[in-house]
Design a protein around this motif. Structure first.
Motif, PDB file in Angstrom:
ATOM      1  N   VAL A 100       0.931  -1.142   0.006  1.00  0.00           N
ATOM      2  CA  VAL A 100      -0.075   0.144  -0.044  1.00  0.00           C
ATOM      3  C   VAL A 100       1.022   1.317   0.079  1.00  0.00           C
ATOM      4  CG1 VAL A 100      -1.742   1.329   1.273  1.00  0.00           C
ATOM      5  CG2 VAL A 100      -2.013  -0.947   1.207  1.00  0.00           C
ATOM      6  N   VAL A 101       1.990   1.468   0.839  1.00  0.00           N
ATOM      7  CA  VAL A 101       2.910   2.599   0.698  1.00  0.00           C
ATOM      8  C   VAL A 101       3.318   2.577  -0.753  1.00  0.00           C
ATOM      9  CG1 VAL A 101       5.188   3.364   1.723  1.00  0.00           C
ATOM     10  CG2 VAL A 101       3.394   1.865   3.146  1.00  0.00           C
ATOM     11  N   LYS A 102       3.774   1.580  -1.427  1.00  0.00           N
ATOM     12  CA  LYS A 102       4.605   1.880  -2.669  1.00  0.00           C
ATOM     13  C   LYS A 102       3.327   2.433  -3.472  1.00  0.00           C
ATOM     14  CE  LYS A 102       7.804  -1.787  -2.340  1.00  0.00           C
ATOM     15  NZ  LYS A 102       8.371  -3.217  -2.512  1.00  0.00           N
ATOM     16  N   MET A 103       2.130   1.993  -3.564  1.00  0.00           N
ATOM     17  CA  MET A 103       1.067   2.316  -4.281  1.00  0.00           C
ATOM     18  C   MET A 103       0.843   3.823  -4.128  1.00  0.00           C
ATOM     19  SD  MET A 103      -1.578  -0.895  -4.770  1.00  0.00           S
ATOM     20  CE  MET A 103      -1.714  -1.283  -3.087  1.00  0.00           C
ATOM     21  N   ILE A 104       0.698   4.204  -2.715  1.00  0.00           N
ATOM     22  CA  ILE A 104       0.414   5.453  -2.500  1.00  0.00           C
ATOM     23  C   ILE A 104       1.538   6.525  -3.088  1.00  0.00           C
ATOM     24  CG2 ILE A 104      -0.033   7.537  -0.587  1.00  0.00           C
ATOM     25  CD1 ILE A 104      -1.271   5.177   0.959  1.00  0.00           C
ATOM     26  N   GLU A 105       2.781   6.028  -2.901  1.00  0.00           N
ATOM     27  CA  GLU A 105       3.969   6.730  -3.264  1.00  0.00           C
ATOM     28  C   GLU A 105       4.006   7.000  -4.723  1.00  0.00           C
ATOM     29  OE1 GLU A 105       7.231   4.546  -1.585  1.00  0.00           O
ATOM     30  OE2 GLU A 105       7.290   5.853   0.341  1.00  0.00           O
ATOM     31  N   GLU A 106       3.639   5.883  -5.490  1.00  0.00           N
ATOM     32  CA  GLU A 106       3.439   6.220  -7.192  1.00  0.00           C
ATOM     33  C   GLU A 106       2.354   7.171  -7.602  1.00  0.00           C
ATOM     34  OE1 GLU A 106       5.215   1.614  -7.796  1.00  0.00           O
ATOM     35  OE2 GLU A 106       3.181   2.102  -8.299  1.00  0.00           O
ATOM     36  N   VAL A 107       1.208   7.149  -6.485  1.00  0.00           N
ATOM     37  CA  VAL A 107       0.376   8.347  -7.028  1.00  0.00           C
ATOM     38  C   VAL A 107       1.078   9.636  -7.566  1.00  0.00           C
ATOM     39  CG1 VAL A 107      -1.709   9.698  -6.366  1.00  0.00           C
ATOM     40  CG2 VAL A 107      -1.317   7.281  -5.661  1.00  0.00           C
ATOM     41  N   ARG A 108       1.889  10.047  -6.555  1.00  0.00           N
ATOM     42  CA  ARG A 108       2.688  11.017  -6.762  1.00  0.00           C
ATOM     43  C   ARG A 108       4.184  11.051  -6.773  1.00  0.00           C
ATOM     44  NH1 ARG A 108       1.082  16.714  -4.257  1.00  0.00           N
ATOM     45  NH2 ARG A 108      -0.712  16.230  -5.777  1.00  0.00           N
ATOM     46  N   ARG A 109       4.975  10.732  -7.801  1.00  0.00           N
ATOM     47  CA  ARG A 109       6.211   9.907  -7.523  1.00  0.00           C
ATOM     48  C   ARG A 109       7.306  10.700  -6.798  1.00  0.00           C
ATOM     49  NH1 ARG A 109       5.774   5.488 -10.701  1.00  0.00           N
ATOM     50  NH2 ARG A 109       7.856   4.928 -10.455  1.00  0.00           N
ATOM     51  N   VAL A 110       7.146  12.080  -6.461  1.00  0.00           N
ATOM     52  CA  VAL A 110       8.124  12.803  -5.852  1.00  0.00           C
ATOM     53  C   VAL A 110       7.762  13.108  -4.405  1.00  0.00           C
ATOM     54  CG1 VAL A 110       9.205  13.921  -7.829  1.00  0.00           C
ATOM     55  CG2 VAL A 110       7.086  14.764  -6.766  1.00  0.00           C
ATOM     56  N   GLU A 111       7.660  11.910  -3.391  1.00  0.00           N
ATOM     57  CA  GLU A 111       7.538  12.040  -2.144  1.00  0.00           C
ATOM     58  C   GLU A 111       6.459  12.661  -1.805  1.00  0.00           C
ATOM     59  OE1 GLU A 111      10.091   9.730  -0.678  1.00  0.00           O
ATOM     60  OE2 GLU A 111       9.304  11.078   0.785  1.00  0.00           O
ATOM     61  N   THR A 112       5.270  12.529  -2.435  1.00  0.00           N
ATOM     62  CA  THR A 112       4.043  12.765  -2.065  1.00  0.00           C
ATOM     63  C   THR A 112       3.837  14.197  -1.382  1.00  0.00           C
ATOM     64  OG1 THR A 112       3.356  10.577  -1.750  1.00  0.00           O
ATOM     65  CG2 THR A 112       2.096  12.274  -0.764  1.00  0.00           C
ATOM     66  N   GLY A 113       3.560  15.264  -1.947  1.00  0.00           N
ATOM     67  CA  GLY A 113       3.356  16.573  -1.395  1.00  0.00           C
ATOM     68  C   GLY A 113       4.662  17.384  -1.455  1.00  0.00           C
ATOM     69  N   ASN A 114       5.857  16.668  -1.784  1.00  0.00           N
ATOM     70  CA  ASN A 114       7.146  17.677  -1.829  1.00  0.00           C
ATOM     71  C   ASN A 114       7.571  18.230  -3.128  1.00  0.00           C
ATOM     72  OD1 ASN A 114       7.324  17.094   0.949  1.00  0.00           O
ATOM     73  ND2 ASN A 114       8.856  15.546   0.643  1.00  0.00           N
ATOM     74  N   ARG A 115       6.536  18.811  -3.887  1.00  0.00           N
ATOM     75  CA  ARG A 115       6.884  19.115  -5.117  1.00  0.00           C
ATOM     76  C   ARG A 115       7.305  20.627  -5.054  1.00  0.00           C
ATOM     77  NH1 ARG A 115       1.311  18.980  -7.744  1.00  0.00           N
ATOM     78  NH2 ARG A 115       0.633  19.651  -5.846  1.00  0.00           N
TER      79      ARG A 115
END
Length: 624
Positions: free
Chosen positions: A591-606
């Protein structure tokens, strides 16, 4: 009068006044012409053989089923121009919502025939061209939202004729020229941000905040100052309808009374507890309070004399206090949870901690300490560290750091109203990925045998980087009896009958419910509000089956552009977590990997520019 004539007259009168259950034939034909001549990407159960007032998705009729009064088709992938002389034939229509589609072309000229409209939602489409010059035909209109389109030209001054208007949103278009002097006495919410407006803000609109006009480069106030040119913070308050705000105000008042009563009860209980403790110490000859010159409580491995029952602090903890300090501290009830009551305690030196007072603990001191030691060893940025614990025959306490922002539950559901700061999409993603990482860390402890057992939004907090942080773990095995199912129903996996026998797959299920909570903004125990209690998982599953996925998402998320694909991906992950069979659920590491792939740059750290572009000016939006 002949008796047969009398009954015939009665029958005739009854038939005249019996409400018709037949379809509004002309309105029905208008909608069929509309949908048959406009491409759409999702199935609509509209056909000539089914009753429009009973079965048609998105359609509402009046009480006697003679006219259609509302059409709501958000996010059904309507594409192209609205066919003329279709929707406009619904002359009794009051509510029209076509938001979040792919509609193009100019503002439909024949909408001028919809003279009974009260709510009109056309936001998040591709309309272009000017708005109608004459708005006086819509005398009853109270909400107008055409934000996030490509409308241009001047803002029509005839909008001033909409004396019933309470919410106006023209943001994120290409309107130019001066803002007309809109004297609208009932207007409560206004958003003209991110257009090409010039001149000065008219006096009639200066009661609204600068954020209502931000992003207009050549617009200024009378004093020469300019509104902010950058997009408004996506966390700006979410305007709501008057009825919803009134209801929430009443709930807040009730909550205030409850909290105040709890605080009084706690103070009285603390006094009684102190008196009882003093009597027990006098009887047993044991002092629980540090005397002058006595050393402070020691760290792990010390201060465990069976007679003294001192507070045990974990290694690295900066706190130094004893039970008497806690009893003397000013306390506030934070909430009553599954395993006990949590208090915010402010010590005499100003230190603020959270003290959890456990109830119905069914294990002895040795087993309790072993579990506390295992939980206390966990060091992870997404797990709330337990700082200390206390065990005696009568009291079992746990001490944590205090998180001033409150739980995710309070951030998501609390303080709803005009001054609410909603959770933006980036923050919700951080909560999701942080919580998943925290649970994954928990599942690796004790040779992969540790479970959380009580995952819910009130046990999730935000760390310094606003990522989810898991609290209240590993307590299910310590309880004397199983937790009443009514108190865990919304998050409980279907296979869990005895909460003391929760498993890692049941943790994944509970996390899936949390994801749905973040996506929908609804409580798992009362998904639809009011008196109708609906299980959130079943409600979402029914919506998805009908291919109305867009209706699932929290209306507060509709203000942020370019996130639809990410929300759908997160919804798919949540649905995988809440499947009925535990062996079919993914492991939390997956699940962690799937969520991280939703946004591939550390989720929220754009980058900041990317973050701003995805959180542009939130539109003023009432419920549709």
């Amino acid at each position: 009068m002949d008796i047969s004539v009398f009954f015939a007259a009665i029958f005739l009168l009854g038939s005249l006044f019996t409400p018709s259950i037949s379809d509004p034939v002309q309105d029905k034909r208008a909608l069929l012409d509309f949908v048959e001549n406009l491409p759409h990407g999702r199935y609509l159960n509209w056909n000539s053989d089914s009753p429009v007032c009973q079965n048609w998705t998105g359609v509402t009729c009046n009480s006697d089923h003679t006219r259609i009064i509302a059409v709501r088709l958000p996010g059904v992938r309507l594409n192209g121009q609205i066919p003329p002389n279709t929707i406009s034939r619904l002359s009794a229509l009051q509510i029209l919502s076509l938001r979040s589609n792919g509609l193009t072309g100019p503002f439909p000229w024949d909408f001028s025939q919809l003279k009974t409209l009260t709510l009109l939602y056309l936001q998040f489409n591709n309309f272009s061209g000017p708005l109608p010059s004459d708005f006086s035909v819509w005398k009853n209109l109270s909400v107008l939202d055409v934000s996030f389109n490509a409308f241009n030209g001047n803002i029509p001054s005839s909008i001033s004729d909409l004396t019933q208007l309470t919410s106006l949103n023209l943001a994120q278009n290409s309107f130019s020229g001066k803002i007309p002097d809109l004297k609208l006495p009932n207007l409560k919410q206004l958003n003209l941000a991110n257009n090409n407006l010039t001149g000065t803000v008219p006096e009639s609109l200066r009661r609204f905040p600068n954020s209502s006009f931000s992003g207009n480069q050549n617009l200024s106030f009378l004093d020469g100052s300019s509104p902010p040119h950058s997009p408004v913070n996506p966390n700006s308050p979410s305007p709501l309808s008057t009825s919803r705000k009134t209801r929430k105000l009443a709930q807040s008042a009730i909550l205030g009374i409850i909290v105040g009563g709890c605080a009084v009860i706690f103070v009285i209980s603390a006094i009684l507890l102190l008196v009882c403790w003093s009597k027990r110490r006098d009887k047993n000859g044991v002092s629980g309070k540090l005397q002058k010159g006595e050393r402070s409580p020691e760290k792990v491995g010390a201060g465990r004399d069976e007679e003294n029952n001192r507070i045990v602090f974990f290694e690295g903890c900066r706190y130094a206090f004893d039970l008497e300090d806690l009893l003397r501290a000013s306390a506030e009830v934070l909430g009553k949870g599954t395993f006990g009551t949590a208090y915010k305690a402010v010590l005499e030196d100003g230190t603020t901690v959270v003290v959890k007072r456990l109830k119905e603990v069914g294990v002895g001191k040795r087993e309790f300490e072993q579990q506390m030691e295992m939980v206390g060893r966990i060091r992870h940025e997404n797990v709330v560290e337990m700082r200390a614990y206390y065990y005696s025959k009568d009291e079992k306490l746990m001490v944590y750091d205090y998180y001033s922002q409150g739980s995710v539950f309070s951030l998501l559901h609390g303080k709803r109203g005009e001054h609410r700061t909603p959770l933006d999409w980036d923050t919700r993603l951080r909560i999701a990925v942080g919580t998943a990482r925290g649970i994954a860390r928990i599942h690796t402890e004790n040779a992969g045998k540790l479970i959380h057992g009580n995952i819910k939004s009130s046990n999730i907090f935000l760390n310094a980087q606003h990522y989810g942080c898991v609290s209240d773990l590993g307590l299910t095995t310590l309880m004397n009896t199983t937790i009443p199912l009514s108190r865990t129903h919304g998050y409980r996996a279907p296979e869990v009958i005895d909460t003391r026998k929760s498993s890692q797959p049941s943790d994944v299920y509970s996390f899936g419910v949390l994801l749905l909570e973040l996506l929908t903004g609804k409580s798992p125990l009362d998904a639809l509000g009011g008196k109708e209690v609906v299980h959130l998982v079943r409600w979402v599953q029914s919506i998805v089956r009908e291919e109305w996925t867009a209706e699932v998402f929290d209306i507060e998320l509709m203000r942020y552009p370019n996130i639809e694909e990410e929300m759908v991906e997160m919804l798919q992950i949540a649905m995988a977590c809440v499947v009925r069979m535990p062996e079919q659920r993914p492991k939390i590491e997956e699940v962690v990997k799937m969520i991280e792939e939703v946004r591939r740059v550390e989720t929220g750290n754009r980058t900041s520019s990317e973050a701003e572009s995805s959180g542009q000016t939130p539109p003023v939006q009432a419920s549709d």
